[in-house]
Design a protein around this motif. Structure first.
Motif, mmCIF file in Angstrom:
data_model
loop_
_atom_site.group_PDB
_atom_site.id
_atom_site.type_symbol
_atom_site.label_atom_id
_atom_site.label_comp_id
_atom_site.label_asym_id
_atom_site.label_seq_id
_atom_site.Cartn_x
_atom_site.Cartn_y
_atom_site.Cartn_z
ATOM 1 N N ILE A 13 37.988 40.620 39.632
ATOM 2 C CA ILE A 13 38.827 39.432 39.514
ATOM 3 C C ILE A 13 38.614 38.556 40.748
ATOM 4 O O ILE A 13 38.814 39.025 41.876
ATOM 5 C CB ILE A 13 40.320 39.836 39.426
ATOM 6 N N PRO A 14 38.241 37.287 40.566
ATOM 7 C CA PRO A 14 38.129 36.398 41.734
ATOM 8 C C PRO A 14 39.502 36.232 42.400
ATOM 9 O O PRO A 14 40.505 36.012 41.717
ATOM 10 C CB PRO A 14 37.657 35.069 41.138
ATOM 11 N N ILE A 15 39.542 36.357 43.707
ATOM 12 C CA ILE A 15 40.809 36.260 44.425
ATOM 13 C C ILE A 15 41.489 34.922 44.156
ATOM 14 O O ILE A 15 42.715 34.860 44.060
ATOM 15 C CB ILE A 15 40.603 36.504 45.944
ATOM 16 N N GLU A 16 40.712 33.857 43.956
ATOM 17 C CA GLU A 16 41.346 32.553 43.715
ATOM 18 C C GLU A 16 42.063 32.487 42.362
ATOM 19 O O GLU A 16 42.851 31.573 42.118
ATOM 20 C CB GLU A 16 40.349 31.397 43.846
ATOM 21 N N GLU A 17 41.827 33.475 41.484
ATOM 22 C CA GLU A 17 42.533 33.516 40.195
ATOM 23 C C GLU A 17 43.866 34.265 40.289
ATOM 24 O O GLU A 17 44.603 34.343 39.307
ATOM 25 C CB GLU A 17 41.658 34.164 39.117
ATOM 26 N N VAL A 18 44.149 34.839 41.459
ATOM 27 C CA VAL A 18 45.416 35.559 41.635
ATOM 28 C C VAL A 18 46.544 34.539 41.721
ATOM 29 O O VAL A 18 46.538 33.650 42.563
ATOM 30 C CB VAL A 18 45.390 36.461 42.888
ATOM 31 N N TYR A 19 47.502 34.711 40.831
ATOM 32 C CA TYR A 19 48.654 33.809 40.704
ATOM 33 C C TYR A 19 49.743 34.184 41.707
ATOM 34 O O TYR A 19 50.436 33.338 42.225
ATOM 35 C CB TYR A 19 49.149 33.949 39.267
ATOM 36 N N GLY A 33 35.108 38.252 47.809
ATOM 37 C CA GLY A 33 35.957 37.275 47.139
ATOM 38 C C GLY A 33 36.550 37.768 45.831
ATOM 39 O O GLY A 33 37.092 36.976 45.067
ATOM 40 N N HIS A 34 36.437 39.081 45.558
ATOM 41 C CA HIS A 34 36.916 39.645 44.302
ATOM 42 C C HIS A 34 37.776 40.887 44.544
ATOM 43 O O HIS A 34 37.737 41.478 45.624
ATOM 44 C CB HIS A 34 35.741 40.022 43.405
#
Length: 185
Positions: A162-168, A141-142
Motif C-alpha cells: 500500500i502506498p503510504i500516501e494512500e493512508v487515510y 514508500g509502501h
C-alpha cells in the motif's frame, strides 16, 4: 432592546464558530468510519464504528501493528493492520510472523488461534515473493498490511503493498457499540 440584540448576536457568533470548528475537525482531523466486513475479526467486527485520526501520519511515520484506513485503486476504503514497513522482509512460516528474520508475537490473534480445532495454520506460510509485491522487501514508500482474520481478508498478500500516501489515517478508537468502547491496541 439593544442588550437583547447584542446577546442574540453573541449567541449567533458562538453558534457559527462551533459549526466551523466541527467542520474543520471532521474534515481535517477526526472522522468516523464504519467497519465493513469480518476481515479484522476478532479485533474489530462488522458494523463497529471507529474514529479515524487523519492528522496522525502528517506528524509522524506509521508504526508496525497500527490499524489504518487506506484508499484502494477501486476507490474503496479498507481497514487493516500494518505488518511491514518500507525495507522490511516479511515471512510467515509455521504460523509465525518473521520480520527481518526475527519472530514476532501477535497477541491480537490469540483468541482466534485458540478456537483452531482443525490443526491448520491460522496464517498460511508465505514470503513477499509469493505476493503481488514479488520482491524480497516492502518497497520504499509502501506498507505491507494484513487483516486480523487471515483466512477472510483481502490484504497485501492479494493486492500488494500500500502506498503510504494512500493512508487515510489511524483507527484506534472504537466507540460503537458503546458497550465495546475501547482504544484498540
Amino acid at each position: 432592546m439593544r442588550e437583547e440584540k447584542n446577546e442574540l448576536l453573541e449567541w449567533l457568533k458562538a453558534f457559527l464558530i462551533a459549526i466551523v470548528l466541527a467542520v474543520v475537525v471532521r474534515h481535517f482531523i477526526l472522522t468516523p468510519i464504519v467497519v465493513d466486513g469480518s476481515s479484522m475479526m476478532p479485533t474489530l467486527h462488522d458494523r463497529d464504528r471507529m474514529i479515524v485520526n487523519k492528522l496522525q501520519y502528517s506528524l509522524k511515520e506509521p508504526k508496525r501493528f497500527d490499524i489504518i484506513v487506506f484508499h484502494t485503486n477501486d476507490n474503496k476504503n479498507l481497514i487493516k493492520r500494518i505488518i511491514g514497513l518500507p525495507g522490511d522482509r516479511i515471512e510467515y512460516k509455521d504460523d509465525v510472523l518473521y520480520i527481518n528474520g526475527k519472530a514476532y508475537k501477535e497477541p491480537y490473534l490469540d483468541e482466534y488461534k485458540k478456537q483452531n480445532v482443525l490443526d491448520v495454520p491460522f496464517t498460511y506460510s508465505f514470503t513477499l515473493k509469493d505476493t503481488p509485491i514479488g520482491n524480497d522487501i516492502v518497497p520504499e514508500g509502501h506498507l505491507f498490511v494484513m487483516g486480523d482474520n487471515r483466512g477472510h481478508s483481502t490484504d497485501s498478500r492479494h493486492i500488494g503493498a500500500i502506498p503510504i500516501e494512500e493512508v487515510y489515517g489511524s483507527a484506534k478508537i472504537k466507540y460503537w457499540p458503546f458497550k465495546h468502547f475501547q482504544v484498540v491496541k
